[in-house]
Write an enzyme that holds these catalytic residues in place. Structure first.
Site, PDB file in Angstrom:
ATOM      1  N   CYS A 138       1.281   1.210  10.340  1.00  0.00           N
ATOM      2  CA  CYS A 138       0.105   1.870   9.755  1.00  0.00           C
ATOM      3  C   CYS A 138      -1.009   1.965  10.792  1.00  0.00           C
ATOM      4  CB  CYS A 138      -0.394   1.097   8.530  1.00  0.00           C
ATOM      5  SG  CYS A 138       0.793   0.973   7.183  1.00  0.00           S
ATOM      6  N   CYS A 173      -0.190  -3.994   8.320  1.00  0.00           N
ATOM      7  CA  CYS A 173       0.965  -3.157   8.681  1.00  0.00           C
ATOM      8  C   CYS A 173       0.819  -2.580  10.092  1.00  0.00           C
ATOM      9  CB  CYS A 173       1.103  -2.052   7.641  1.00  0.00           C
ATOM     10  SG  CYS A 173       2.269  -0.745   8.057  1.00  0.00           S
TER      11      CYS A 173
END
Length: 105
Positions: free
Chosen positions: A33, A30
Site C-alpha cells: 500500500c 501494508c
C-alpha cells in the site's frame, strides 16, 4: 490530492459522484500500500477534474471493506455512476494502474 474517506462520507463522495471515482483501500501497516501511494497521488494529479481519488483505511472502515469484498490490500475500487465497475488487487506498475483509470473515462 487524495483525501481519506470515512463510511459516513462514502455515499455522497463516491456513490453520488458526478464523475468517476477510484477508492484506494489500504492499511497503514501494508508495505505494498505504501509503495502504491505515490502512484495514486500522481494519478490524482494527472486525472484531476475527470476522476476523483479517495483512500479508505480498511482497519478503520471495516464496513466498506466487507461490503465490497476487500480481502487483500491494496485494493482499488473503480466506480462510475455510483456503480462498482472494476477492481484491482495488489501493487502494480503505473501503466497498469492508469489503464484501469482510463477505462472509467
Amino acid at each position: 490530492m487524495v483525501k481519506n474517506l470515512t463510511a459516513s462520507e462514502f455515499e455522497n463522495e463516491v456513490l453520488k459522484s458526478d464523475i468517476p471515482v477510484v477508492v484506494d483501500c489500504y492499511a497503514d501497516w501494508c508495505g505494498p500500500c505504501k509503495m502504491m501511494a505515490p502512484l495514486v497521488d500522481a494519478a490524482a494529479n494527472q486525472y484531476e477534474g475527470r476522476v476523483k481519488f479517495y483512500k479508505v483505511n480498511v482497519d478503520n472502515e471495516m464496513g466498506i471493506a466487507t461490503k465490497y469484498n476487500v480481502y487483500s490490500i491494496p485494493n482499488f475500487l473503480f466506480f462510475k455512476n455510483g456503480e462498482l465497475v472494476n477492481t484491482m488487487v495488489g501493487a502494480c506498475p503505473p501503466d497498469v494502474f492508469n489503464a484501469g483509470v482510463d477505462k472509467l473515462l
